[in-house]
Design a protein around this motif. Structure first.
Motif, short mmCIF file in Angstrom:
data_model
loop_
_atom_site.label_atom_id
_atom_site.label_comp_id
_atom_site.label_asym_id
_atom_site.label_seq_id
_atom_site.Cartn_x
_atom_site.Cartn_y
_atom_site.Cartn_z
N TRP A 107 0.85 -1.19 0.00
CA TRP A 107 0.00 0.00 0.00
C TRP A 107 0.88 1.23 0.00
O TRP A 107 2.06 1.16 0.31
CB TRP A 107 -0.98 0.01 1.17
CG TRP A 107 -0.37 0.15 2.52
CD1 TRP A 107 -0.25 1.30 3.25
CD2 TRP A 107 0.21 -0.87 3.34
NE1 TRP A 107 0.36 1.05 4.45
CE2 TRP A 107 0.65 -0.29 4.52
CE3 TRP A 107 0.39 -2.24 3.16
CZ2 TRP A 107 1.26 -1.01 5.54
CZ3 TRP A 107 1.01 -2.96 4.17
CH2 TRP A 107 1.43 -2.34 5.34
N ASN A 108 0.30 2.35 -0.37
CA ASN A 108 1.04 3.61 -0.45
C ASN A 108 0.81 4.39 0.84
O ASN A 108 -0.33 4.62 1.24
CB ASN A 108 0.55 4.42 -1.66
CG ASN A 108 1.48 5.53 -2.03
OD1 ASN A 108 2.57 5.66 -1.47
ND2 ASN A 108 1.07 6.35 -2.98
N SER A 109 1.89 4.77 1.51
CA SER A 109 1.79 5.57 2.73
C SER A 109 2.48 6.90 2.50
O SER A 109 3.03 7.15 1.43
CB SER A 109 2.45 4.82 3.91
OG SER A 109 3.86 4.89 3.80
N GLU A 110 2.48 7.75 3.55
CA GLU A 110 3.15 9.05 3.44
C GLU A 110 4.64 8.86 3.12
O GLU A 110 5.26 9.72 2.49
CB GLU A 110 3.05 9.83 4.76
CG GLU A 110 1.69 9.89 5.38
CD GLU A 110 1.37 8.66 6.21
OE1 GLU A 110 2.20 8.16 6.98
OE2 GLU A 110 0.24 8.17 6.08
N HIS B 297 -13.07 3.21 12.82
CA HIS B 297 -12.94 2.83 11.42
C HIS B 297 -14.22 2.15 10.99
O HIS B 297 -14.73 1.28 11.70
CB HIS B 297 -11.75 1.88 11.23
CG HIS B 297 -10.42 2.56 11.36
ND1 HIS B 297 -9.65 2.86 10.27
CD2 HIS B 297 -9.75 3.00 12.44
CE1 HIS B 297 -8.54 3.45 10.68
NE2 HIS B 297 -8.58 3.56 12.01
N GLN C 108 -12.29 -3.84 6.36
CA GLN C 108 -10.99 -3.20 6.55
C GLN C 108 -10.03 -4.28 7.02
O GLN C 108 -10.43 -5.26 7.66
CB GLN C 108 -11.07 -2.07 7.56
CG GLN C 108 -11.78 -0.86 6.99
CD GLN C 108 -11.07 0.44 7.33
OE1 GLN C 108 -9.89 0.48 7.66
NE2 GLN C 108 -11.80 1.52 7.23
N HIS D 20 -6.43 -0.65 6.71
CA HIS D 20 -6.76 -0.07 5.40
C HIS D 20 -7.96 -0.78 4.79
O HIS D 20 -8.20 -1.96 5.05
CB HIS D 20 -5.59 -0.22 4.42
CG HIS D 20 -4.42 0.62 4.76
ND1 HIS D 20 -4.42 1.99 4.66
CD2 HIS D 20 -3.18 0.27 5.20
CE1 HIS D 20 -3.23 2.44 5.03
NE2 HIS D 20 -2.47 1.43 5.35
N LYS D 21 -8.66 -0.05 3.93
CA LYS D 21 -9.69 -0.65 3.10
C LYS D 21 -9.02 -1.45 1.98
O LYS D 21 -7.89 -1.17 1.60
CB LYS D 21 -10.58 0.44 2.48
CG LYS D 21 -11.43 1.16 3.48
CD LYS D 21 -12.32 2.16 2.78
CE LYS D 21 -13.21 2.87 3.79
NZ LYS D 21 -14.13 3.80 3.14
N SER E 291 -9.49 -1.28 -1.11
CA SER E 291 -9.19 -0.46 -2.29
C SER E 291 -7.80 0.15 -2.21
O SER E 291 -7.25 0.56 -3.24
CB SER E 291 -10.24 0.63 -2.46
OG SER E 291 -10.28 1.46 -1.30
N ALA E 292 -7.19 0.21 -1.01
CA ALA E 292 -5.84 0.79 -0.86
C ALA E 292 -4.76 -0.28 -1.00
O ALA E 292 -3.57 0.05 -1.05
CB ALA E 292 -5.72 1.45 0.50
N LEU E 293 -5.15 -1.55 -1.06
CA LEU E 293 -4.19 -2.64 -1.05
C LEU E 293 -4.01 -3.29 -2.41
O LEU E 293 -4.95 -3.35 -3.20
CB LEU E 293 -4.65 -3.71 -0.05
CG LEU E 293 -4.88 -3.24 1.38
CD1 LEU E 293 -5.46 -4.38 2.20
CD2 LEU E 293 -3.60 -2.71 1.98
N HIS E 294 -2.81 -3.79 -2.65
CA HIS E 294 -2.48 -4.54 -3.87
C HIS E 294 -1.78 -5.82 -3.45
O HIS E 294 -0.79 -5.77 -2.72
CB HIS E 294 -1.57 -3.74 -4.78
CG HIS E 294 -2.13 -2.43 -5.19
ND1 HIS E 294 -3.05 -2.30 -6.20
CD2 HIS E 294 -1.95 -1.19 -4.69
CE1 HIS E 294 -3.40 -1.02 -6.32
NE2 HIS E 294 -2.74 -0.33 -5.40
#
Length: 73
Positions: free
Chosen positions: A16-19, A42, A50, A64-65, A67-70
């Motif tokens: 996932w993409n984080s800051e 949440h 989640q 995370h949901k 949709s944020a994960l690959h």
């Protein structure tokens, strides 16, 4: 496109993409109802679960949901 709730399972390796950029880890828990995590409510449901993921590089756990994960190998 919305992915089915069964896309991810406990033990799956995901990214996932984080800051700080992309992070990888393994799913350790799936929530299908609203839950408190680190003092924040949440929203989760059977249709939009989640996931709690433990980072590969640290003991950090994120929520995370789907949709944020690959999924990765």
């Amino acid at each position: 496109m919305q992915l089915p709730a069964t896309e991810f399972q406990v033990g799956d390796h995901v990214r996932w993409n984080s800051e700080a950029g992309f992070v990888t880890g393994r799913i350790i828990r799936i929530h299908t109802a609203d839950f408190d995590y680190k003092g924040h409510l949440h929203r989760a449901s059977e249709a939009e679960p989640q996931y709690e993921i433990k980072s590969d590089k640290s003991d950090h756990v994120a929520a995370h949901k789907g949709s944020a994960l690959h999924k990765i190998d």
